[in-house]
Structures are given as C-alpha cells and as structure tokens.
Scaffold this motif. Structure first.
Motif, PDB file in Angstrom:
ATOM      1  N   GLY A 258       0.828  -1.218   0.000  1.00  0.00           N
ATOM      2  CA  GLY A 258       0.000   0.000   0.000  1.00  0.00           C
ATOM      3  C   GLY A 258       0.855   1.257   0.000  1.00  0.00           C
ATOM      4  N   LEU A 259       1.909   1.261   0.810  1.00  0.00           N
ATOM      5  CA  LEU A 259       2.781   2.445   0.886  1.00  0.00           C
ATOM      6  C   LEU A 259       3.506   2.670  -0.437  1.00  0.00           C
ATOM      7  CD1 LEU A 259       4.310   1.862   4.447  1.00  0.00           C
ATOM      8  CD2 LEU A 259       2.915   3.817   3.748  1.00  0.00           C
ATOM      9  N   LYS A 260       3.982   1.595  -1.015  1.00  0.00           N
ATOM     10  CA  LYS A 260       4.784   1.729  -2.240  1.00  0.00           C
ATOM     11  C   LYS A 260       3.927   2.110  -3.440  1.00  0.00           C
ATOM     12  CE  LYS A 260       8.926  -0.795  -1.108  1.00  0.00           C
ATOM     13  NZ  LYS A 260       9.880   0.307  -1.331  1.00  0.00           N
ATOM     14  N   THR A 262       1.294   3.832  -3.518  1.00  0.00           N
ATOM     15  CA  THR A 262       0.809   5.208  -3.459  1.00  0.00           C
ATOM     16  C   THR A 262       1.937   6.226  -3.505  1.00  0.00           C
ATOM     17  OG1 THR A 262       0.709   4.841  -1.072  1.00  0.00           O
ATOM     18  CG2 THR A 262      -1.388   4.823  -2.276  1.00  0.00           C
ATOM     19  N   THR A 263       3.095   5.888  -2.920  1.00  0.00           N
ATOM     20  CA  THR A 263       4.117   6.933  -2.753  1.00  0.00           C
ATOM     21  C   THR A 263       5.483   6.567  -3.343  1.00  0.00           C
ATOM     22  OG1 THR A 263       4.804   6.012  -0.632  1.00  0.00           O
ATOM     23  CG2 THR A 263       3.053   7.653  -0.569  1.00  0.00           C
ATOM     24  N   ASP A 264       5.674   5.332  -3.763  1.00  0.00           N
ATOM     25  CA  ASP A 264       6.983   4.849  -4.252  1.00  0.00           C
ATOM     26  C   ASP A 264       8.075   5.040  -3.188  1.00  0.00           C
ATOM     27  OD1 ASP A 264       5.702   4.560  -6.751  1.00  0.00           O
ATOM     28  OD2 ASP A 264       6.184   6.635  -7.249  1.00  0.00           O
ATOM     29  N   VAL A 265       7.696   5.040  -1.956  1.00  0.00           N
ATOM     30  CA  VAL A 265       8.645   5.378  -0.892  1.00  0.00           C
ATOM     31  C   VAL A 265       9.636   4.228  -0.638  1.00  0.00           C
ATOM     32  CG1 VAL A 265       7.218   4.492   1.016  1.00  0.00           C
ATOM     33  CG2 VAL A 265       8.785   6.378   1.429  1.00  0.00           C
ATOM     34  N   MET A 266      10.850   4.605  -0.291  1.00  0.00           N
ATOM     35  CA  MET A 266      11.857   3.618   0.155  1.00  0.00           C
ATOM     36  C   MET A 266      11.628   3.442   1.665  1.00  0.00           C
ATOM     37  SD  MET A 266      15.244   2.505  -0.419  1.00  0.00           S
ATOM     38  CE  MET A 266      16.397   1.840   0.755  1.00  0.00           C
ATOM     39  N   ILE A 267      11.529   2.205   2.103  1.00  0.00           N
ATOM     40  CA  ILE A 267      11.202   1.963   3.515  1.00  0.00           C
ATOM     41  C   ILE A 267      12.475   1.916   4.371  1.00  0.00           C
ATOM     42  CG2 ILE A 267      10.046   0.367   5.121  1.00  0.00           C
ATOM     43  CD1 ILE A 267       7.997   1.311   3.149  1.00  0.00           C
ATOM     44  N   GLY A 268      13.538   1.312   3.814  1.00  0.00           N
ATOM     45  CA  GLY A 268      14.777   1.122   4.591  1.00  0.00           C
ATOM     46  C   GLY A 268      15.303   2.442   5.147  1.00  0.00           C
ATOM     47  N   GLY A 269      15.604   2.453   6.425  1.00  0.00           N
ATOM     48  CA  GLY A 269      16.195   3.635   7.059  1.00  0.00           C
ATOM     49  C   GLY A 269      15.193   4.696   7.477  1.00  0.00           C
ATOM     50  N   SER A 404      -7.673  -0.180   0.579  1.00  0.00           N
ATOM     51  CA  SER A 404      -7.986   0.890  -0.377  1.00  0.00           C
ATOM     52  C   SER A 404      -6.955   0.963  -1.496  1.00  0.00           C
ATOM     53  CB  SER A 404      -8.011   2.251   0.322  1.00  0.00           C
ATOM     54  OG  SER A 404      -8.916   2.258   1.385  1.00  0.00           O
ATOM     55  N   CYS A 405      -5.693   0.659  -1.184  1.00  0.00           N
ATOM     56  CA  CYS A 405      -4.618   0.994  -2.130  1.00  0.00           C
ATOM     57  C   CYS A 405      -3.729  -0.182  -2.533  1.00  0.00           C
ATOM     58  CB  CYS A 405      -3.709   2.058  -1.525  1.00  0.00           C
ATOM     59  SG  CYS A 405      -4.574   3.482  -0.923  1.00  0.00           S
ATOM     60  N   SER A 406      -3.970  -1.367  -2.024  1.00  0.00           N
ATOM     61  CA  SER A 406      -3.079  -2.473  -2.406  1.00  0.00           C
ATOM     62  C   SER A 406      -3.907  -3.738  -2.532  1.00  0.00           C
ATOM     63  CB  SER A 406      -1.999  -2.671  -1.342  1.00  0.00           C
ATOM     64  OG  SER A 406      -2.543  -3.306  -0.211  1.00  0.00           O
ATOM     65  N   THR A 407      -3.252  -4.814  -2.857  1.00  0.00           N
ATOM     66  CA  THR A 407      -3.969  -6.090  -2.817  1.00  0.00           C
ATOM     67  C   THR A 407      -3.685  -6.747  -1.472  1.00  0.00           C
ATOM     68  OG1 THR A 407      -2.149  -7.344  -3.734  1.00  0.00           O
ATOM     69  CG2 THR A 407      -3.737  -6.445  -5.293  1.00  0.00           C
ATOM     70  N   VAL A 408      -4.507  -7.677  -1.113  1.00  0.00           N
ATOM     71  CA  VAL A 408      -4.297  -8.413   0.139  1.00  0.00           C
ATOM     72  C   VAL A 408      -4.207  -9.897  -0.202  1.00  0.00           C
ATOM     73  CG1 VAL A 408      -5.331  -6.764   1.734  1.00  0.00           C
ATOM     74  CG2 VAL A 408      -6.796  -8.320   0.507  1.00  0.00           C
ATOM     75  N   PRO A 409      -3.445 -10.667   0.571  1.00  0.00           N
ATOM     76  CA  PRO A 409      -3.228 -12.062   0.176  1.00  0.00           C
ATOM     77  C   PRO A 409      -4.493 -12.914   0.274  1.00  0.00           C
ATOM     78  CG  PRO A 409      -2.109 -11.556   2.252  1.00  0.00           C
ATOM     79  CD  PRO A 409      -2.703 -10.288   1.768  1.00  0.00           C
ATOM     80  N   SER A 410      -4.844 -13.525  -0.844  1.00  0.00           N
ATOM     81  CA  SER A 410      -6.077 -14.322  -0.894  1.00  0.00           C
ATOM     82  C   SER A 410      -6.050 -15.463   0.110  1.00  0.00           C
ATOM     83  CB  SER A 410      -6.254 -14.926  -2.292  1.00  0.00           C
ATOM     84  OG  SER A 410      -6.296 -13.926  -3.251  1.00  0.00           O
TER      85      SER A 410
END
Ligand SMILES: NC(=O)c1ccc[n+]([C@@H]2O[C@H](COP(=O)([O-])OP(=O)(O)OC[C@H]3O[C@@H](n4cnc5c(N)ncnc54)[C@H](O)[C@@H]3O)[C@@H](O)[C@H]2O)c1
Length: 495
Positions: A258-260, A262-269, A404-410
C-alpha cells in the motif's frame, strides 16, 4: 487508405486504436480517436451508478454497480482468487449435496473484493440467497462487483461511493421487495447498525449475525451491555483463525504494498511510528522492520507495550516522536489518534495513513481549515500544504490503507472467509436453545477444521496423538486440542 479500428477493453476504459496505412493522416486520426476514447470513458465514469440502468446478460437488474461490462475481467480476478482459497472450494465440494444454507437469506456488508466474491459465491453454492453492499467506500473492486452481478448476485457497491451512496447501498440490500434477510454477515457493524436504526422489525426474522471486525464486535458488545442485542451473534474476529491470521499476516503482507503503490517510498532507514501494537500493529511493524525501517510504537496497554519492547521496538508517545518521523501509521481501531497538534509538528514529506477499520483514527476535520491547501496528486494521495510550504502526505483519506490501495493475500482471506461461512452455517442450523441473545465465539473444533482445510496447500503432515498421549492430556485424539482460553502465543518472537 485502408484502416482498421480495434477496440481494446482496458479496465474501466474502452480505448480505440486506429491503425492507418497513411502516415499523413495519422496524427489527426489518433487525436480524434484519443478524444473519442476519453469522452467515452469520462461520460460513463461521471454518471453515478445510481442513475444508470444496467442489466446483466440474462436481463437481471437487481444490482447497482459501476459498470456491468467489466464482468469478464472481474470473473478472471475471482478465478485467480479461487486458486488461493482452497478451503472454500473444498467446502463447496463437500457440501454439494447437502446445501446447508438452503433457505438462508444472507445480507452482507464487507469489502467487495475477488476474495469476498469467492465467499459470496460459496454461500450461494451452499444454498443461500445473498444481497451485498460494501463496508468501505474505497475498497470495492468494480470489475468483481460486475462479475457478481453478472452471476445473478444483488450487489450494491462501487469504488469511490459518497457517504450518502454508502448508506443508500446498504438500504438497497435490506429493503428489498419479497426478500427478508435471516442472517447478517457484517464487517464493521454498519449493516447491523442500519437495520437497528431503520428496519428494527427485521430482527424478528433474523437467526443471527456474524461479525468479522474488532470495531464491529466492539459495537455489538455496546448493544449487549445496553440489553439491546436481541439475536445470537458470532464474533468471528476473536476466532483464532481470524485474528491470528487475517489481522496479523494480511497486514504484514500488504502494508508495504500500500505504501509503495501510493508513494513509491523507500522503507529502509525511514523512521516510522506505528500507533497500536495489537495484531494489525504487530504485522505492520514486522514488515516495516524487515525492510530496515526504524520503528517506534505507541500503546495504551502495558501488556502490548511490553510485547513491543521485547520485540525490539521503542515504545514512546506520539507527541515525543512526531517531529522526527517520516511516517505515521495508525492501527488502534480507536479515534483521534493523530490530531492537528501532531500534524502541525510533522516534518515536510511525512506520510500519514491508517490500517484500522474506520476513518476515525486520523482527525481529518482538524485539517479542513482555510490556511491549509489540499492537493490531490494521485488517486488516494493528498498533499496537505501548510502556509510555509510544508507538505504532509495523506493516504486514502485516512481510510484503511491496504484495502484501499493495495492487494491483500487471498490465502489469508481464505482462512477468514471459511471461518465466516462456517459461522453462518452453525447459526443457521443450530437447534433452538444452543445460542441465546449473546455474543459467541465459533466452537474451537470448527476453528481447527478451518485450519486443517488449509494445511494440504503446504503439504503439511499432522502428527496424530496416540490413545495414551490423548489420555495423558485429557483430550480427544481428534480435538479440540486446546482449551478456549489458549492464546496461541506470539507470531514473531524473532523479529
Ligand atoms: N487493515 C486490515 O487489513 C485490517 C485487518 C484486520 C483488522 N483491522 C482493523 O485494525 C484495527 C486494529 O485491529 P487489531 O486486531 O490490531 O486490534 P487490537 O485490539 O488487537 O489492537 C489495537 C491496539 O491499539 C491499542 N490502542 C488503543 N487506543 C490506543 C491509543 N490511543 N494509542 C495507542 N494505542 C492504542 C490497543 O491497546 C490495542 O493493543 C481494528 O479497527 C480492526 O478492525 C484491519
């Protein structure tokens, strides 16, 4: 000049591609074609589904969705989900002759996704008649809703409903001609609340409610405390096979998606504060930490706070940490966790989102002031701009991010959906007197049955108790294997 016109169905758009052999005319014709494509899509999109007359290929029209023409695409989505939802498919086969839900009229209010569609179609295969609305204005997969309607299910939902549309859709499910629900399948309690408020007489015919979410269960306990709960209710949220899998693994596997997206954000750090260290918080923290984020946790419950500490997270108040974090994620199921006092202290670029059921966790009304500008930069991404140029990035208008913004594991949802189906079967078929006007957990044996239906996927081989061992433990060798109070431990002691 020869040419051919190809019509390509691409999600909600019909795009015409004109292939010409004359290069001179190409730019003109493509311009015209592009205009046709855009005006076709936008005129269809602008029309509220409430104002559209739609019929499926068999002439059935008791539904209200975005666009019935998307049914083929939605059917493919459902078929993909079916592959990861083995237990429901087994349930369909095992109960094929019996139809344990024959005569059941199930009114549902859940997220309308490919996975829920597999559940709804399973209930229908087991004999139920279903009418369905969405429990969230953003999470409906329009194509899936179309496939359900094409299959003859009365579904009232589309992605991007207004608040009024939301209640209208719920009402369409309940106030139908010649159809009365005798079972409710709810996620969040809105359907139950609506029936209490607007159609209380329906409770006379209802055999029970199955509620899936923390929030909905809380609302049921409130009703029960006031002595207003007048039918048996199954609390699926606290079934081990719901809470220890859906809340935890679903969020663990989907928050980063969901975060990626919507925002393409890098999570590390990145420094992230997660509010609430229940099941959803635990799954979210585990996933963020695995990608290298520095994670802080806020909690009100000392037990959950201690769990967070021992999992290696710094427990802190939001006020203490708010100035330095890059992301704020709420997972409490509570209200007003992030308020204007926090927003004013955030640094520019801070991402704020919610993983809890309702849009109550982030106080958006405190941001509706004249000095702040709102800018929609992508679907589900708003920049809120302060007078000095500071921008805070709000995702999904504070509604739950992953749905709202990603898929969830079936596969995880398969576990929950099977639990829901069994809870409905149990309430519908229970002899008089087994359940009173109270809130119940699914019998332990059924929890174990749900789990066992999912084990073959992993080629897992269960050990069978010997008679001697079963006697020593004081249990049947066929289960239930644990008492109801057993908590099934922590899921991520190593992270
Ligand atoms: N996004 C999803 O896919 C998904 C899946 C399942 C559940 N949910 C929803 O997520 C929410 C949380 O579910 P859960 O199973 O983790 O519930 P939970 O009760 O296990 O956890 C919530 C935690 O928040 C804490 N909390 C409450 N108020 C707080 C506050 N003011 N500050 C800090 N912490 C606070 C509680 O002490 C608790 O530990 C619910 O609304 C639930 O319906 C979402």
């Amino acid at each position: 000049m020869t040419y051919c016109l190809l019509s390509i169905k691409l999600l909600e758009w019909t795009v015409f591609v004109l292939i010409c052999d004359g290069s001179v005319r190409r730019s003109q014709t493509l311009g015209l074609v592009f205009f046709m494509a855009v005006s076709n899509a936008s005129s269809e999109d602008e029309l509220s589904p409430q104002n559209k007359e739609q019929k499926n290929s068999k002439g059935f029209s008791d539904f209200c969705i975005k666009n019935i023409k998307q049914a083929d695409f939605g059917r493919k989505e459902i078929e993909i989900a079916q592959q990861e939802m083995p237990a429901l498919m087994i349930l369909r086969k095992r109960t094929a002759g019996e139809k344990p839900l024959a005569g059941a009229n199930v009114v549902g209010c859940t997220h309308i996704t490919a996975q829920t569609a597999v559940l709804i179609e399973t209930l229908s295969a087991l004999g139920a008649q279903c009418r369905w609305s969405a429990c969230n204005i953003f999470s409906t997969q329009n194509a899936v809703a179309a496939a359900l309607a094409e299959g003859g299910i009365s579904v009232f939902a589309w992605k991007g409903e207004s608040e009024d549309d939301f209640w209208w859709c719920i009402d369409q499910c309940v106030a139908a001609d010649r159809w009365q629900p005798n079972l409710i399948l709810d996620d969040g309690g809105d359907m139950t609340h609506w029936i209490y408020k607007k159609h209380p007489a329906l409770f006379k015919k209802l055999k029970g409610i199955v509620e899936e979410s923390v929030t909905g269960v809380y609302r049921l306990y409130q009703l029960s405390k006031k002595g207003k709960l007048c039918i048996p209710t199954m609390n699926v949220n606290d079934s081990v096979t719901k809470q220890k899998f859906d809340n935890l693994y679903c969020c663990k596997e989907s928050i980063v998606d969901g975060l990626k997206r919507t925002t393409d954000v890098m999570i590390g750090g990145k420094q992230v504060v997660v509010c609430g260290y229940g099941e959803v918080g635990k799954g979210s923290c585990a996933s963020l930490k695995a990608l290298g984020a520095i994670v802080y946790v806020t909690e009100v419950d000392p037990i959950c706070a201690l769990q967070a500490c021992m999992d290696g997270f710094r427990v802190i108040t939001l006020t203490e940490i708010i100035r330095q974090v890059d992301m704020v994620i709420t997972c409490t199921g509570n209200k007003n966790i992030v308020g204007r006092e926090h927003f004013d202290k955030m640094k520019s670029g801070c991402i704020v989102c919610n993983m809890g059921h309702s849009n109550t966790e982030i106080d958006l009304t405190s941001l509706q002031t004249t000095e702040l500008k709102w800018q929609r930069v992508r679907p589900h991404v708003d920049h809120i701009i302060w007078p000095d140029g500071k921008r805070v990035i709000l995702l999904a208008e504070g509604r739950l991010l992953n749905l709202s913004c990603s898929t969830v594991p079936s596969f995880v949802l398969s576990i929950t959906a099977t639990t829901q189906a069994l809870a409905l079967i149990e309430l519908y078929n229970a002899p008089d007197g087994r359940y009173n006007q109270d809130i119940y957990l699914l019998p332990k044996k059924m929890d174990e049955y749900v789990a066992s239906l999912h084990l073959p996927t992993f080629d897992a081989h269960l050990t069978e108790l010997t008679d001697d061992q079963a006697k020593y433990l004081g249990i049947s060798k066929y289960g239930p294997f644990k008492p109801n109070y057993y908590r099934y431990g922590k899921a991520f002691p190593h992270i």
